[in-house]
Design a protein around this motif. Structure first.
Motif, PDB file in Angstrom:
ATOM      1  N   UNK A   1       0.833  -1.208   0.000  1.00  0.00           N
ATOM      2  CA  UNK A   1       0.000   0.000   0.000  1.00  0.00           C
ATOM      3  C   UNK A   1       0.867   1.256   0.000  1.00  0.00           C
ATOM      4  N   UNK A   2       1.941   1.249   0.773  1.00  0.00           N
ATOM      5  CA  UNK A   2       2.855   2.398   0.790  1.00  0.00           C
ATOM      6  C   UNK A   2       3.542   2.565  -0.560  1.00  0.00           C
ATOM      7  N   UNK A   3       3.909   1.452  -1.196  1.00  0.00           N
ATOM      8  CA  UNK A   3       4.564   1.532  -2.502  1.00  0.00           C
ATOM      9  C   UNK A   3       3.613   2.071  -3.561  1.00  0.00           C
ATOM     10  N   UNK A   4       2.344   1.659  -3.486  1.00  0.00           N
ATOM     11  CA  UNK A   4       1.354   2.172  -4.432  1.00  0.00           C
ATOM     12  C   UNK A   4       1.213   3.686  -4.289  1.00  0.00           C
ATOM     13  N   UNK A   5       1.207   4.163  -3.061  1.00  0.00           N
ATOM     14  CA  UNK A   5       1.114   5.600  -2.807  1.00  0.00           C
ATOM     15  C   UNK A   5       2.355   6.327  -3.317  1.00  0.00           C
ATOM     16  N   UNK A   6       3.534   5.762  -3.072  1.00  0.00           N
ATOM     17  CA  UNK A   6       4.773   6.404  -3.521  1.00  0.00           C
ATOM     18  C   UNK A   6       4.819   6.517  -5.039  1.00  0.00           C
ATOM     19  N   UNK A   7       4.337   5.489  -5.724  1.00  0.00           N
ATOM     20  CA  UNK A   7       4.310   5.533  -7.191  1.00  0.00           C
ATOM     21  C   UNK A   7       3.391   6.655  -7.663  1.00  0.00           C
ATOM     22  N   UNK A   8       2.170   6.699  -7.102  1.00  0.00           N
ATOM     23  CA  UNK A   8       1.204   7.717  -7.538  1.00  0.00           C
ATOM     24  C   UNK A   8       1.705   9.121  -7.246  1.00  0.00           C
ATOM     25  N   UNK A   9       2.314   9.310  -6.087  1.00  0.00           N
ATOM     26  CA  UNK A   9       2.760  10.646  -5.684  1.00  0.00           C
ATOM     27  C   UNK A   9       4.004  11.108  -6.431  1.00  0.00           C
ATOM     28  N   UNK A  10       4.638  10.204  -7.156  1.00  0.00           N
ATOM     29  CA  UNK A  10       5.851  10.569  -7.891  1.00  0.00           C
ATOM     30  C   UNK A  10       5.728  10.256  -9.373  1.00  0.00           C
ATOM     31  N   UNK A  11       4.492  10.318  -9.864  1.00  0.00           N
ATOM     32  CA  UNK A  11       4.224  10.080 -11.280  1.00  0.00           C
ATOM     33  C   UNK A  11       3.813  11.368 -11.958  1.00  0.00           C
ATOM     34  N   UNK A  12       4.045  11.437 -13.243  1.00  0.00           N
ATOM     35  CA  UNK A  12       3.661  12.596 -14.049  1.00  0.00           C
ATOM     36  C   UNK A  12       2.351  12.306 -14.754  1.00  0.00           C
TER      37      UNK A  12
END
Length: 506
Positions: free
Chosen positions: A193-204
């Motif tokens: 869940x944390x990794x999913x959030x990190x991906x979304x928050x650092x995507x263009x």
């Protein structure tokens, strides 16, 4: 003499009892040699079950996944979850085969469907069968400590698991010892869940050109450790069409976040995943507006793809309709409605971090929020009006992400703090053609504003743009809302401090 008479009478009673049983049930024979024996206790006789082929089978200890997969880098996105084609807390695969391998806490299956046909599979808590049978064909099946395996069933040569007959048995069986787990689902899902959030928050965020034929141009997206991370809208998907990708070099990979803001049910439709020369893709499902993991439903039914993909939806329910899926699925619940043929695994990718992006945008000015003057007790919730300017600069046609955090709660002039007040960032969005309102509570954690730079000079004024969007009922705008005003007991003028932070550049 009395003692002898009592023994004689007791003997007659026993013989009479046996004779009576035989007379009442002449067609039934009592066999004590195979199943039961008479056991003499100090005072009475009792029937005792023999230790025979119905006893629980003691299996080799399961150990830890780290022994079976020593090369797994658990700091990558999927980690150990990527070693299983289906990784979920609950799997429902009644009447359909799940090829590849499986890790789940709870499994629904049937004797006619096969769960796993290669590698190591893990079933931790419970199995439920629709027809009193099950089938496992993995090379190794690891069982949780609470599951009961028997090597044979009375009058049947098949083994059983929790009372269900096994039509197929894996080559090897291992089992958790009491108090130990092969892997911890709770900690793994928290990590995912944390990794999913990190991906979304650092995507263009990139545009796709609308429904059906979706085209992603990632040419201007920054490469992070060999990967381009982009976000597209769930509402862009139609009922059919294709997905193509440009701007990703042969030695680069792509991770696509599907923004499920305002969506509770998502379907790919009968999409043709061309994937831009069949590039392998990790699809991440995330609610950007709420800055939280997507908890809705996903229906996956692309018509064709030669790529090996991965699904990251750790809090969603994922229904697999397409039989040609290859790769890995991570979801809270997986519902399998097809006979799958996947055995291939997606190659893992690193988790992006905010420090890996060099901001190319900046905030020029930030606004104030005026909630006006109100008498205590007259209202419990207020929406504030923006005052001043909110200017940013960046690259045209790209999205700027801004975090807003509460750094000082509403405080009166004499120092009284309104600790009971709740803060929310409210978004009104007309992008879908109708109004969709979502909110983010940022009383304790930051909220996220997403803003598109659209002017030729690369600048924008959020407040004027939001006012225009509200008047025209198009696109999106944000408001501030405070609630629980009835918790304020002291009359005075109150002020709070907000902190605006640029998360990343375009």
């Amino acid at each position: 003499m009395l003692k002898k008479r009592l023994l004689f009478i007791a003997g007659i009673l026993i013989l009479a009892t046996i004779s009576l049983c035989n007379n009442n049930y002449p067609s039934r024979q009592i066999s004590l040699s195979n199943t039961y024996q008479l056991k003499n206790t100090s005072n009475t006789y009792q029937l005792q079950k023999l230790a025979d082929e119905t006893s629980d089978t003691i299996l080799p200890a399961a150990g830890s996944w780290k022994s079976d997969f020593p090369s797994v880098n658990d700091s990558n996105v999927l980690g150990i979850a990527g070693q299983f084609n289906y990784f979920a807390k609950n799997i429902d695969s009644i009447s359909n085969n799940l090829n590849g391998n499986v890790a789940t806490q709870n499994l629904k299956t049937s004797g006619g469907s096969q769960t796993g046909n290669s590698g190591i599979s893990y079933l931790q808590k419970n199995i439920e069968s629709s027809d009193n049978a099950a089938a496992f064909k993995s090379d190794t099946l690891i069982l949780g400590s609470s599951l009961v395996y028997k090597d044979k069933i009375i009058n049947d040569s098949r083994p059983s698991l929790n009372g269900y007959k096994l039509n197929q048995k894996p080559n090897k069986l291992r089992q958790d010892t009491q108090g130990s787990e092969y892997l911890n689902f709770d900690s793994e899902f928290a990590r995912l869940e944390n990794n999913s959030k990190a991906i979304a928050n650092n995507s263009t965020t990139v545009s796709t050109g609308g429904n059906n034929n979706l085209k992603i141009d990632a040419s201007n997206v920054k490469v992070q450790q060999g990967v381009k991370y982009v976000t597209i809208k769930a509402t862009d998907f139609g009922s059919w069409g294709s997905l193509t990708i440009d701007g990703v070099a042969n030695n680069e990979r792509i991770v696509i976040t599907i923004d499920t803001s305002g969506v509770t049910n998502f379907s790919t439709g009968w999409l043709n995943l061309n994937n831009g020369e069949n590039k392998n893709i990790l699809f991440n499902f995330y609610d950007v507006a709420q800055n939280s993991n997507y908890t809705g439903n996903i229906e996956w039914k692309p018509s064709s793809s030669n790529a090996i993909n991965a699904i990251l939806a750790p809090k969603a329910t994922f229904t697999l309709v397409s039989s040609n899926f290859q790769g890995n699925i991570v979801a809270s619940k997986i519902i399998n409605r097809t006979n799958t043929n996947t055995v291939a695994s997606y190659g893992d990718v690193p988790v992006p971090s905010e420090t890996s992006i060099t901001p190319t945008s900046k905030i020029i000015s930030v606004p104030d929020v005026d909630f006006g003057s109100h008498k205590l007790g007259s209202e419990t919730s207020l929406v504030g009006d923006w005052t001043g300017n909110f200017q940013v600069s960046g690259k045209k046609n790209t999205q700027i992400k801004i975090n807003v955090a509460l750094t000082q709660q509403l405080t009166s002039q004499n120092g009284s703090v309104a600790n009971g007040i709740h803060w929310q960032l409210v978004k009104n969005d007309y992008s879908s053609g109708s109004l969709i309102t979502t909110s983010q509570d940022f009383t304790n954690i930051s909220a996220r504003i997403n803003y598109w730079i659209w002017k030729d000079d690369g600048t924008g004024n959020l407040l004027s743009d939001w006012k225009y969007n509200n008047e025209k009922k198009q696109y999106g705008s944000y408001n501030m809302q405070i609630s629980n005003l009835d918790t304020v007991t002291e009359a005075d003028d109150y002020t709070a401090t907000l902190n605006w932070t640029l998360v990343d550049g375009p």
